[in-house]
Design an enzyme around this catalytic site. Structure first.
Site, mmCIF file in Angstrom:
data_model
loop_
_atom_site.group_PDB
_atom_site.id
_atom_site.type_symbol
_atom_site.label_atom_id
_atom_site.label_comp_id
_atom_site.label_asym_id
_atom_site.label_seq_id
_atom_site.Cartn_x
_atom_site.Cartn_y
_atom_site.Cartn_z
ATOM 1 N N CYS A 11 0.811 -1.222 0.000
ATOM 2 C CA CYS A 11 0.000 0.000 0.000
ATOM 3 C C CYS A 11 0.842 1.269 0.000
ATOM 4 O O CYS A 11 0.346 2.345 -0.318
ATOM 5 C CB CYS A 11 -0.944 0.003 1.192
ATOM 6 S SG CYS A 11 -2.103 -1.355 1.125
ATOM 7 N N HIS B 215 -3.237 7.426 2.133
ATOM 8 C CA HIS B 215 -3.625 6.126 1.586
ATOM 9 C C HIS B 215 -5.015 5.805 2.111
ATOM 10 O O HIS B 215 -5.296 5.971 3.296
ATOM 11 C CB HIS B 215 -2.613 5.060 2.022
ATOM 12 C CG HIS B 215 -3.082 3.666 1.775
ATOM 13 N ND1 HIS B 215 -3.581 3.266 0.560
ATOM 14 C CD2 HIS B 215 -3.150 2.578 2.592
ATOM 15 C CE1 HIS B 215 -3.918 1.993 0.632
ATOM 16 N NE2 HIS B 215 -3.675 1.556 1.855
ATOM 17 N N ASN C 133 -10.000 -0.079 -0.364
ATOM 18 C CA ASN C 133 -8.535 0.025 -0.327
ATOM 19 C C ASN C 133 -7.981 -0.528 -1.643
ATOM 20 O O ASN C 133 -8.036 -1.735 -1.884
ATOM 21 C CB ASN C 133 -8.017 -0.771 0.877
ATOM 22 C CG ASN C 133 -6.504 -0.712 1.024
ATOM 23 O OD1 ASN C 133 -5.797 -0.271 0.119
ATOM 24 N ND2 ASN C 133 -6.012 -1.171 2.153
HETATM 25 N N1 ACO Z 1 -18.626 -8.366 8.701
HETATM 26 C C1 ACO Z 1 -19.107 -8.657 9.926
HETATM 27 N N2 ACO Z 1 -18.323 -9.016 10.962
HETATM 28 C C2 ACO Z 1 -17.004 -9.086 10.726
HETATM 29 C C3 ACO Z 1 -16.438 -8.822 9.474
HETATM 30 C C4 ACO Z 1 -17.313 -8.439 8.424
HETATM 31 N N3 ACO Z 1 -16.891 -8.138 7.189
HETATM 32 N N4 ACO Z 1 -15.117 -8.962 9.558
HETATM 33 C C5 ACO Z 1 -14.827 -9.307 10.822
HETATM 34 N N5 ACO Z 1 -15.970 -9.406 11.527
HETATM 35 C C6 ACO Z 1 -16.153 -9.741 12.936
HETATM 36 C C7 ACO Z 1 -15.005 -10.547 13.482
HETATM 37 O O1 ACO Z 1 -15.156 -11.908 13.153
HETATM 38 C C8 ACO Z 1 -15.121 -10.285 14.955
HETATM 39 O O2 ACO Z 1 -16.137 -11.131 15.478
HETATM 40 P P1 ACO Z 1 -15.959 -11.829 16.923
HETATM 41 O O3 ACO Z 1 -15.832 -10.685 17.871
HETATM 42 O O4 ACO Z 1 -17.204 -12.619 17.047
HETATM 43 O O5 ACO Z 1 -14.694 -12.624 16.796
HETATM 44 C C9 ACO Z 1 -15.672 -8.855 15.036
HETATM 45 O O6 ACO Z 1 -16.179 -8.555 13.719
HETATM 46 C C10 ACO Z 1 -14.613 -7.841 15.396
HETATM 47 O O7 ACO Z 1 -13.441 -8.129 14.613
HETATM 48 P P2 ACO Z 1 -12.187 -7.204 14.688
HETATM 49 O O8 ACO Z 1 -11.153 -7.703 13.749
HETATM 50 O O9 ACO Z 1 -11.803 -6.974 16.104
HETATM 51 O O10 ACO Z 1 -12.829 -5.889 14.130
HETATM 52 P P3 ACO Z 1 -12.190 -4.462 14.124
HETATM 53 O O11 ACO Z 1 -13.034 -3.507 14.839
HETATM 54 O O12 ACO Z 1 -10.732 -4.491 14.452
HETATM 55 O O13 ACO Z 1 -12.343 -4.107 12.585
HETATM 56 C C11 ACO Z 1 -10.952 -4.101 10.660
HETATM 57 C C12 ACO Z 1 -11.734 -4.940 11.627
HETATM 58 C C13 ACO Z 1 -11.925 -3.189 9.905
HETATM 59 C C14 ACO Z 1 -10.229 -4.996 9.665
HETATM 60 C C15 ACO Z 1 -9.952 -3.239 11.451
HETATM 61 O O14 ACO Z 1 -9.184 -4.045 12.304
HETATM 62 C C16 ACO Z 1 -9.049 -2.489 10.561
HETATM 63 O O15 ACO Z 1 -9.470 -1.598 9.860
HETATM 64 N N6 ACO Z 1 -7.757 -2.796 10.586
HETATM 65 C C17 ACO Z 1 -6.833 -2.201 9.714
HETATM 66 C C18 ACO Z 1 -6.895 -2.977 8.480
HETATM 67 C C19 ACO Z 1 -6.524 -2.160 7.313
HETATM 68 O O16 ACO Z 1 -6.949 -1.064 7.132
HETATM 69 N N7 ACO Z 1 -5.713 -2.789 6.517
HETATM 70 C C20 ACO Z 1 -5.245 -2.234 5.406
HETATM 71 C C21 ACO Z 1 -4.198 -1.251 5.792
HETATM 72 S S1 ACO Z 1 -2.676 -1.696 5.260
HETATM 73 C C22 ACO Z 1 -2.891 -1.772 3.684
HETATM 74 O O17 ACO Z 1 -3.432 -0.842 3.167
HETATM 75 C C23 ACO Z 1 -2.522 -3.001 2.997
#
Ligand code: ACO
Length: 323
Positions: free
Chosen positions: A113, A250, A280
């Site tokens: 990214c 980004h 993204n």
């Molecule tokens: N729909 C519904 N529920 C979901 C989904 C979905 N698409 N995805 C995950 N969940 C659930 C999980 O299973 C989890 O359930 P559980 O509590 O029963 O286990 C719950 O939601 C919470 O999961 P978390 O991973 O803790 O959710 P979080 O609030 O952290 O959000 C996310 C997840 C959006 C991926 C967040 O962690 C994030 O944005 N991280 C950064 C990721 C990112 O931006 N990556 C790209 C940047 S680097 C690059 O650009 C390559």
């Protein structure tokens, strides 16, 4: 002194739009969950047979037309991608050939990214040393091809697209008032390589593999890493968040963008957001956002613009320029 000035901008998003509600029936998720956690409402997905080189070529042609240059005027093409058409040759040489450029050189740059920041910084170095006068820098991705469409924690986050800029050598005074790239800062730390990666490759599994991510871990590191390289840009120039006209981050996640802007004291009205419509798009996200804001007249000649990214590796970087 010699500065690298962006003289043209272009972008391309595939025709097919996939809305959050289109995931219903594919994985257990909801529009509400995706919007609340990421700010993403839709993303573009490449058609069957439509490749990274196809997207890159369209963005490149638009950027070249905007700059008023032809392939004959270019010395170098640097294409940032983690989803190349083939393991080799570089997708950049495919684009070079399609553009009818049979001189100079073309190569790919791989920093996930942060790819566009790495590629633009590389172009800046070539220009400032006099190695090149005019460089085409492209960020192009088809992340839809490396997604595990059964993994709801990743497949809803990414999209396909391309953006490109033409960068040209320009003699400037050597002050912060100059047009062009004022400073750039790149970082990587392979200690984090297992937090965001693709579980395949020619030398490991012999397969392409799928994207794997520890989302919470990425989130935990993102804001501090982004602040680190932006503060490095301020230290190098004596400029501050108050001097910025535009912040083009980004586009990974609206929550990361908002938290970064808040930490750095950047006014929300100065932040360019496209993640809601593009998801993204990895190396393509910054040029897509930049070109949109230039095209609709928000970014104007003389404006101070901060670009930043963080991604797999981890890699992270910032680039401060005057439009
Ligand atoms: N729909 C519904 N529920 C979901 C989904 C979905 N698409 N995805 C995950 N969940 C659930 C999980 O299973 C989890 O359930 P559980 O509590 O029963 O286990 C719950 O939601 C919470 O999961 P978390 O991973 O803790 O959710 P979080 O609030 O952290 O959000 C996310 C997840 C959006 C991926 C967040 O962690 C994030 O944005 N991280 C950064 C990721 C990112 O931006 N990556 C790209 C940047 S680097 C690059 O650009 C390559």
């Amino acid at each position: 002194m010699i500065r690298s000035v962006i003289t043209g901008c272009g972008s391309y998003s595939p025709e097919r739009v996939m809305k959050n509600t289109d995931f219903e029936g594919i994985v257990e998720t909801s529009d509400e969950w995706i919007v609340q956690r990421t700010g993403i409402r839709q993303r573009h997905i490449a058609a069957e047979g439509e490749t990274t080189a196809d997207l890159a070529e369209k963005a490149a042609r638009e950027a070249m037309a905007d700059a008023g240059v032809t392939a004959a005027d270019l010395d170098l093409i640097i294409l940032a991608t983690s989803t190349p058409n083939n393991t080799f040759p570089a997708t950049a040489v495919e684009v070079q050939h399609r553009l009818g450029m049979d001189h100079g050189a073309a190569f790919d740059s791989q920093a996930v990214c942060t790819g566009f920041i790495f590629a633009l910084t590389t172009a800046d170095q070539y220009i400032r040393t006099g190695f090149a006068k005019r460089v085409l820098v492209i960020g192009a991705e088809t992340f839809s091809r490396i997604l595990d469409w059964e993994d709801r924690s990743t497949c809803v986050l990414f999209g396909d697209g391309a953006g490109a800029v033409v960068v040209e050598s320009s003699e400037q005074a050597g002050t912060n008032g100059d047009r062009g790239i004022l400073t750039a800062h790149l970082r990587s730390d392979g200690a984090h390589k297992d937090k965001l990666y693709v579980d395949g490759g020619p030398s490991s599994t012999g397969t392409v593999g799928y994207l794997r991510m520890e989302g919470r871990e990425v989130f935990r590191h993102a804001v501090a890493m982004i602040a680190d390289v932006i503060e490095a840009a301020y230290a190098a120039t004596g400029l501050t968040s108050r001097d910025l006209d535009w912040f083009v981050p980004h586009q990974a996640n609206k929550r990361i963008i908002d938290a970064s802007a808040r930490k750095l004291g950047i006014d929300p009205s100065k932040v360019i957001i496209t993640v809601d419509r593009h998801g993204n798009t990895s190396a393509a996200s910054i040029p897509l956002a930049l070109c949109e804001a230039v095209g609709d007249g928000r970014i104007k000649r003389g404006d101070l613009v901060m670009l930043e990214a963080m991604g797999g590796g981890f890699t992270w970087g910032s680039l401060l320029l005057r439009w």
